[in-house]
Design an enzyme around this catalytic site. Structure first.
Site, PDB file in Angstrom:
ATOM      1  CD  GLU A 247      40.700  30.061  46.431  1.00  0.00           C
ATOM      2  OE1 GLU A 247      40.803  31.206  46.861  1.00  0.00           O
ATOM      3  OE2 GLU A 247      39.612  29.477  46.264  1.00  0.00           O
ATOM      4  CB  CYS A 284      36.530  29.214  47.324  1.00  0.00           C
ATOM      5  SG  CYS A 284      37.076  30.682  48.140  1.00  0.00           S
TER       6      CYS A 284
END
Ligand code: NAP
Length: 509
Positions: A247, A284
């Site tokens: 990720e 994020c």
């Protein structure tokens, strides 16, 4: 496993801008091999033990993490510069994740049992099985929830995969405490030695050597695009390539439609100021890109957003290096032509604190200059003033893959004008949000925390939520296999009493 390599290092207290006391040892080559060999050995039993036993193990990890008490929270704060409230909340998220996977295991249907039994045809039965020992890279920005016993580790252990953690050098103390809790839980619940190891390192070598090790079958990673891609390449170049579930970067576009600008500008400006600055922008899912169509309403929203953002006191970043990366990424963007500074640059901030920053650009400039698309990890956001729906559509179409896409609106009929835009947005993201902020990721079975590259290396999977377990399993089919030799999940009498698909019908039989 206690690392005793030659290289030593200390973590940093970013709030005090000084080193913490504890000396950590980087894992030596023989310790890396030992951790992997033990994991391979452990897989022989752990890969097939009953789900209820794995559930007990996960619950015990949660209990042992809680038993670490204040020590864990203090170490977390000292190593991350994040406040105590966040440490406490993240611990709850971490133990909650472990317990959610335990519940999933006790329920049992996660193995996706499929049975085809038709007279005159072969008897075909399929379920998911664990792939083997995996490596998890701790993430810097979530020292608990995406780290040593975070979502990657919890989901891999739930699947039946032993885990070797390459701990993040920014919070090695937090990692060692959590690792001690996992090992205690493993001993208490009778798990095989090697089901979990934690290796310290202060450079890329330990991670590289783990990903290259032939006994490792998959990798979980959260971090930079550069780091994630380096690991993907190493994994792809092995004699037997393995998947890397990385990720990486995302700027999380937010479309603020005209109706929302007219009715709720102040509410959204306040919410978004808070979301941009939350966690010093080190999430994020930070909203790094806000898109609207040029109007006096959009200008009004931008004015309030800048005012509200300026009102918030700057906070500490995770590490001096993360702070300097924030400054250099920001300088790269601010070195471009054609933007307007919206927030004040006048404030003096303490070392390792990040001054929040919002700029605006017009749609054409954004389309021409990809530097404005880059993730600036920290409290930084670009608002794009588009000429019209067509330009907005083109911008969305040109964007890279994202974890999230958000739409703010207060008139559902307006959607008719934005159908194509929203369709394009859907194709770019892992999660579509309506009338909220992208920060805050629920841990539940419907969550997708992933998305087209570079948000993640494989958009078919999520790193948050119960389906994160799917990264660590593969299907196996038994054909005409004697009933007593089948795994319990596939036996005729369904002794686990799980939901299965039998002759294409979902049933508890
Ligand atoms: P990182 O540099 O990607 O490092 C993450 C982990 O991967 C560390 O353990 C690191 O090891 C390891 N690693 C990095 N490059 C590697 C390579 N070439 N080979 C093997 N291992 C490698 O991320 P970070 O340290 O967390 O932060 C740096 C920057 O990453 C941030 O400023 C931010 O821009 C970005 N980031 C983004 C997110 C997000 O959610 N989008 C999250 C965190 C960070 P060592 O540290 O031991 O070298």
């Amino acid at each position: 496993l206690s690392a005793k390599g030659k290289t030593t290092y200390k973590t940093i207290n970013p709030e005090l801008n000084s080193e913490n006391e504890t000396v950590f040892y980087e894992a030596a080559a023989e310790e890396i091999s030992q951790a992997v060999e033990l994991a391979e050995e452990a897989f022989k039993t752990y890969g097939t033990i009953a789900d209820v036993k794995k559930a007990d193990f996960l619950d015990a990890i949660a209990e042992e993490i809680e038993a670490l008490g204040e020590d864990l929270l203090t170490t977390y704060v000292q190593e991350s510069g994040l406040p105590a409230g966040r440490a406490n909340g993240e611990r709850g998220r971490t133990t909650g994740q472990l317990r959610a996977f335990a519940t999933m295991l006790r329920e049992g249907s996660w193995i996706e049992a499929i049975i085809n039994k038709t007279e005159g045809k072969p008897d075909i039965r399929r379920q998911q099985i664990p792939i083997g020992p995996v490596v998890v890279f701790g993430a810097s920005n979530f020292p608990l929830a995406f780290s040593t016993a975070g979502g990657d580790t919890a989901s891999a252990l739930a699947a039946g995969c032993p885990v070797v953690v390459k701990s993040h050098p920014l919070h090695s103390g937090t990692s060692e405490l959590v690792a001690s809790a996992v090992i205690k839980a493993a001993k208490k619940t009778g798990m095989p030695n090697g089901v979990f190891s934690n290796l310290n390192s202060h450079g890329i070598e330990v991670g590289v050597s783990l990903v290259e090790n032939p006994s490792i079958k998959a990798v979980g990673f959260t971090g930079s695009i550069k780091g994630g891609m380096a690991l993907c390449k190493i994994a792809a170049n092995r004699a037997i390539p393995i998947p890397v579930y990385a990720e990486m970067g995302s700027i999380n576009p937010v479309l603020i439609l005209p109706s929302a600008l007219q009715t709720d500008a102040e509410k959204w400006a306040k919410n978004y100021a808070a979301s941009i600055v939350a966690g010093t922008g080190q999430f994020c899912t930070n909203p790094g890109l806000i898109l609207g169509i040029k109007s006096a309403w959009l200008d009004n929203f931008i004015t309030i957003l800048a005012l509200e953002t300026d009102k918030i006191d700057p906070t500490c970043m995770l590490h001096p290096n993360i702070k300097s990366q924030y400054e250099s990424l920001k300088s790269e963007v601010l070195g471009q032509e054609g933007y307007t500074q919206q927030t004040t640059l006048e404030k003096v901030v303490k070392p390792n604190y990040a001054l929040q920053n919002i700029i605006t650009v017009d749609g054409e400039t954004f389309l021409k200059n990809k530097t404005f698309h880059k993730e600036v990890f920290g409290p930084f956001s670009v608002v794009v003033k588009c000429d019209d729906i067509q330009q907005l559509n083109k911008i969305i179409f040109d964007l890279e893959g994202q974890l999230t896409g958000t739409v703010l609106n207060s008139d559902l009929q307006e959607f008719d004008n934005f159908k194509e835009v929203i369709e394009n947005l859907k194709n770019k993201v892992g999660r579509l949000i309506y009338n909220n902020v992208p920060t805050g990721v629920e841990v539940c079975s419907g969550m997708t925390h992933g998305g087209p590259f570079p948000a993640s290396s494989d958009s078919k999977f999520t790193s948050v939520g119960l389906t994160a377990v799917k990264r660590w399993v593969r299907p196996v089919t038994f054909q005409d296999w004697p009933d007593q030799l089948l795994p319990d999940g596939l036996k005729d009498k369904n002794p686990l009493n799980i939901t299965r698909t039998v002759n294409d019908i979902l049933t508890k039989n």
